[in-house]
Design a protein around this motif. Sequence first.
Motif, PDB file in Angstrom:
ATOM      1  N   THR C 204      26.142 -28.275  35.532  1.00  0.00           N
ATOM      2  CA  THR C 204      27.272 -28.252  36.739  1.00  0.00           C
ATOM      3  C   THR C 204      26.668 -27.123  37.538  1.00  0.00           C
ATOM      4  O   THR C 204      27.334 -26.222  37.856  1.00  0.00           O
ATOM      5  CB  THR C 204      28.643 -27.713  35.959  1.00  0.00           C
ATOM      6  N   PRO C 205      25.353 -27.289  37.871  1.00  0.00           N
ATOM      7  CA  PRO C 205      24.949 -26.158  39.186  1.00  0.00           C
ATOM      8  C   PRO C 205      25.977 -26.366  40.327  1.00  0.00           C
ATOM      9  O   PRO C 205      26.374 -27.484  40.380  1.00  0.00           O
ATOM     10  CB  PRO C 205      23.533 -26.563  39.509  1.00  0.00           C
ATOM     11  N   PHE C 206      26.366 -25.288  40.932  1.00  0.00           N
ATOM     12  CA  PHE C 206      27.442 -25.492  41.948  1.00  0.00           C
ATOM     13  C   PHE C 206      26.836 -25.981  43.124  1.00  0.00           C
ATOM     14  O   PHE C 206      27.728 -26.235  44.168  1.00  0.00           O
ATOM     15  CB  PHE C 206      28.036 -23.986  42.177  1.00  0.00           C
ATOM     16  N   GLU C 207      25.437 -25.719  43.287  1.00  0.00           N
ATOM     17  CA  GLU C 207      25.135 -26.662  44.659  1.00  0.00           C
ATOM     18  C   GLU C 207      24.535 -28.159  43.878  1.00  0.00           C
ATOM     19  O   GLU C 207      23.598 -27.936  43.532  1.00  0.00           O
ATOM     20  CB  GLU C 207      23.999 -26.132  45.245  1.00  0.00           C
ATOM     21  N   PRO C 208      25.583 -28.955  44.003  1.00  0.00           N
ATOM     22  CA  PRO C 208      25.218 -30.535  43.486  1.00  0.00           C
ATOM     23  C   PRO C 208      24.010 -30.822  44.063  1.00  0.00           C
ATOM     24  O   PRO C 208      23.550 -30.512  45.179  1.00  0.00           O
ATOM     25  CB  PRO C 208      26.419 -31.266  43.855  1.00  0.00           C
ATOM     26  N   MET C 209      23.050 -31.503  43.350  1.00  0.00           N
ATOM     27  CA  MET C 209      21.771 -32.178  43.725  1.00  0.00           C
ATOM     28  C   MET C 209      21.747 -32.872  45.140  1.00  0.00           C
ATOM     29  O   MET C 209      22.643 -33.504  45.358  1.00  0.00           O
ATOM     30  CB  MET C 209      21.167 -33.093  42.584  1.00  0.00           C
ATOM     31  N   ILE C 210      20.652 -32.332  45.645  1.00  0.00           N
ATOM     32  CA  ILE C 210      20.852 -32.943  46.973  1.00  0.00           C
ATOM     33  C   ILE C 210      19.542 -33.228  47.547  1.00  0.00           C
ATOM     34  O   ILE C 210      18.601 -32.369  47.280  1.00  0.00           O
ATOM     35  CB  ILE C 210      21.483 -31.995  48.067  1.00  0.00           C
ATOM     36  N   ALA C 211      19.012 -34.404  48.325  1.00  0.00           N
ATOM     37  CA  ALA C 211      17.826 -34.477  48.849  1.00  0.00           C
ATOM     38  C   ALA C 211      18.008 -35.369  50.146  1.00  0.00           C
ATOM     39  O   ALA C 211      18.959 -36.021  50.327  1.00  0.00           O
ATOM     40  CB  ALA C 211      16.836 -35.374  48.109  1.00  0.00           C
TER      41      ALA C 211
END
Lengths: 290, 163, 760
Positions: C204-211
């Motif tokens: 649960t990283p608070f910056e959800p995965m993004i590309a």
Amino acid sequence: MKPFGLAEPASLKDAIAMIGDADSGVRPIAGGSALMLMMKPGILQPETLVSLRGIEPRYSSIETAGDGGLFIGAMTTLRRMELSADVARHAPVVTQALRRLSNVRVRNIATLGGHLAHGDPHLDLPPVLIALRAKVHIAGRDGERQIDVEDLFRSYLETSLDSGELITGVTVPAQGNRKSAYIKHTTRSADDWPALGLAVSFSLDGDVLRDVRAAIGAATDIPQRLKSVETALEGKRAADALQGAGDAAAAEAQVHSDARGSAAYKRELIRVFTGRVIRKAMESAAGGTI
Amino acid sequence: MTDTKNSRRTIRFTLNGRPVAADIGLNQNITEVLQDSFGLGGSRESCGQGLCGCCTVIMDGKAVTGCLTLAAFADGASVTTVEGLADGETLSAEQEAFIETGAFQCGFCTPGFILMTKQLLDENPDPDDEEIRHYLSGNLCRCGAYPEIVKAVRLAAGKRRNA
Amino acid sequence: MAGTTTTVGRSFPRMEGRAKVTGRAEYVYNLRLPNMLHAKACRSTISHGRIRSIDTSAAEATPGVHHVVTGADICKVLPEPFYGPAFHDQPILALEKVRHYGEPIAVVLAADPHVAELAAQRIVVDYEELPAVFDEVEAMTSDVIVHEELKPAGTFADLKHLAGKRDTNLALDYHLRHGDADKAFAEADRVFEHTFSTQQTMHTPFEPMIAIADVRNSAATVYTSTQSPSFVRYELARLLGWPESSVRVKTSHLGGGFGAKVYVKTEALALALSMIAHRPVRLALTMEEQFYTITKHPSTFRIASAVDKNGKVTARKCEVWWNGGAYADIGPRVTQKSGFTAAGPYNIDNVSIDSYALYTNRPPAGALRGFGIPQLVWAYESHTDIIAREMGIDPVDFRKRNILRNGRMQAVGTVVKDGEFEAILDELAKRMDWDKPFDRGSGTVRRGRGVAIGFKASISPTTSSAIVAVNADGSCIVYCSTVDMGQGSDTAMAQIASEVLDIPMEKIRVVNPDTDVTPYDMSTLGSRSTFHMGHAVRLAAADAREKLLALAKEIGLPEGHNTPVPELFVRKFGMSAGAIIGSANYIPDFTPPNYSTGQSPNATPFWMSGATGVEVEVDTETGQMRILRMINVCDIGKAINPVVVETQISGAAVMQLGFTVSEEMVIENGQLTNPSLADYRIPGIFDMPSVMESGFVAADQQNGPFGAKGVGESGTFGVSPAIANAIEDAVGVRITKMPIKAEAIYRALCVKQGRELSDD
């Protein structure tokens, strides 16, 4: 979220006129916390929201009657209730329950009316208000009516509000010297939704309990009275009746297994916390405790 | 009577002390509008459910959950974001305190904690630890900086009292 | 290598502190590109099945939708759309089959993210549902086969032996034989055997995965919240068949990683979508979607010990089954690397370890803060504690009788050097006042205390490269691909460059990873950066220093001159111009383990260790447990930045506390029932122990940069078993399954009292 329209009526009457039938795709929105949680994943996809934020200020006010009874407007935020000196004086158990209800940010927005109309059994105020013998004021196109808080909840997430009806407020009768307490118990993290909420209220005649009201939330499908607990305590000294009240509560409550615990475990919790909430109320100042 | 069919509208509000306007979708929350219309990234959607507090903004003096607050409700309001706390290059007491106590790691939740700290200290200039935890219980930090965050709030309270 | 330092060893505030407290820190989450489309995925609602059909018509008919993309469309732009660090087993979008709940099946692209989301909800997938397997032990023998064929990636030196297989769920098996365990068991005074298990959890990283991918003119640029920019470049270039110079991967600060963002996660899909749309595409996962993307391995560990009458462990047998979910990710490496420490930080002459990586129909599992170590420590430190208590030996004393000391050979065949296992145990016992009387509570509230210690080898062999540039004005820029995701690596690397070049911290800048600019790094994972990249930056800075000396000599300055650096440039180039560029590659020595014995004389460049002590209070009427005090002591070598190190230790412990008591992904009827923070409970401020202390011992990692070693995971090691051990100390019941919920404690208390609670 799917696009929708927004109406902002300036009066309760206009709001009621706009809401219409439940299946018309029109939903009222007060604070909106619970509604947004259902709209974001698409569980609810209303065509139009009717904001109640602009209706008459009376519905955001807290009024005190001469005898200590309270009227709390449905649009009053939970945070205003929490900080209200009148609520703290006349129904301190409400103030106490609010301190651990969700968090400051949500209480800043969430309203009493929305809290009740959501019909979620995990919310804290329903059992507390049931124990205090509070009444819900409801307005619709056919006029106004009042019902006991316990009669508001029909089944999981379903209330007895008719389509086109809105909650306008809650009256909490004067508590006089009655004692009351609420215990919220979480089983996962500390700020989790409760596995169990228990509220109790009674008068003391010497050391004998009179006019007992007990209510349960979270563990059951709807918040409700525990009449067998009331019977087990009525006319007894607390010390003699705790065990029996706990057993009665565990037997009466219809509980289910879920992520917060098995039904068998919840019955054990109900047994233990029934005794604890009565003891807490005994130790409280008249009217309740903070 | 408002037009209930239109799913867009123009809102006007005060943002960090300046009057602004934005053309918004009614289905947008205030966090999205701050990002898309104003390039402000301090309010962030993470859990999407009002639990983590990463999206916190202060609206009319009250901390609210940005990702659950319709942008339309900001119309006519005064909105403060973390970007509005510093006075030019001078950081607020809360911001200084978070740096000095090392009260963050990845920093994603930090604006939310700082705004809740401001809300707390605006309402209670000298909170005890229990009161600090009470105000911050609706914010989560996955890096687990809670011990340092409590220290930061205490330090910020001292800085504000001595200012 | 230690010596006296001026910058290294000081607690500088984080370099990016101002940016973070003002809300202006750069995260990929905040990036918007002109003309960008938003992507939203339609995901599997079953755990295992064949896709009969995908009906995208309603989605395509939604106003504002640009494209609806399925696996078949991906194959048109990337003909072999499979990725993965150990096996090329994961399709970019599901093809023919789905293997776990939440697997992406189709994607909608739209300029308005709300439109993309709505249209994705309108995609209808018809499945032929297949039986599924969720348990790692069952997967060993199940008729349910998750992958028809296994295709190893051949990427990593330590996994070169992986072979393709059919008709099995076994991705990798690792076996270690040290001494003769069977013989020792036959001769033992006492034999103990227990089985422990752990649950599936998520980072649960608070910056959800993004590309955000932007492919144009035969070049791809991908902005991503990755911990592994160099690997992402390698893997995308492989998928494209392009040179790595045509793929540019850029990161910013990460809003948490914890292992979730290693290797390829969202990047390959974003890349393919941009190729299809001919526009930049932003693929931002929600918190919910992260639960479908990568998790921590559930595990089952059967452990047996042979012990002599003096409390010396003479042999240990370990069987560990790792539940890798539907795609292997880095699971095989977890199985192998963690596998060889499964017997614990003890001096045991006879060890046998069998470690298995299994495919199941759960969401994929990978690395999470400890690479499998916390699962192992949970078992071996619970087991060790039970043995001590049953033999009537004090738990700290029992551990000290068996502790692995420097100079002794660990079971893998590598001699331990600079591993302060005993020192951290001693320091922990001291801080806990272990030898003093302890208030054990009374009535329905009972108190207890427990300790645990775990250790870990570094991931090896891995390479880090760095460039350190000195500008003509004497300022300095560090170019490295280590990703700062909150661990403070930028500050640490700047301190190292500052130390070597004697340039003040405020004149040093560390560039965010950008594969066109910053050189190769294996990845930011496994607590490897301080050691590996620390060395690379140190060596690159030293290279720059040598070049500065050469420059001074060239312009005729005597040795020992004190001419300021800017003056050197002016004298050489006639004005403030030019640059000095230092560079270095660093790879430590390593010998891969022998496949049949698991033995290696040089398995790791350094050892990490952490010990935890807790005091708990248990309500015997409800099973509710409260942590009164938690102390974590780690061996960190010499700290580059002590304050950052301390917060790394406590932060790791807080995270492991969540995994221990509340976090659990629940799969019922093939569906993940709680993919949200509302129902997957991570620790909040009220869950903190009443008192929490972090500490470390004075130590020196002699082959480390300035005596330092990695520390990001060490705080997790001892937490779970220390809590279970304290609970047994308090109320006499033993919990063997994580998470330790109040109900589990209550049920165990009921059993102890001879009354069984019904199962309903």
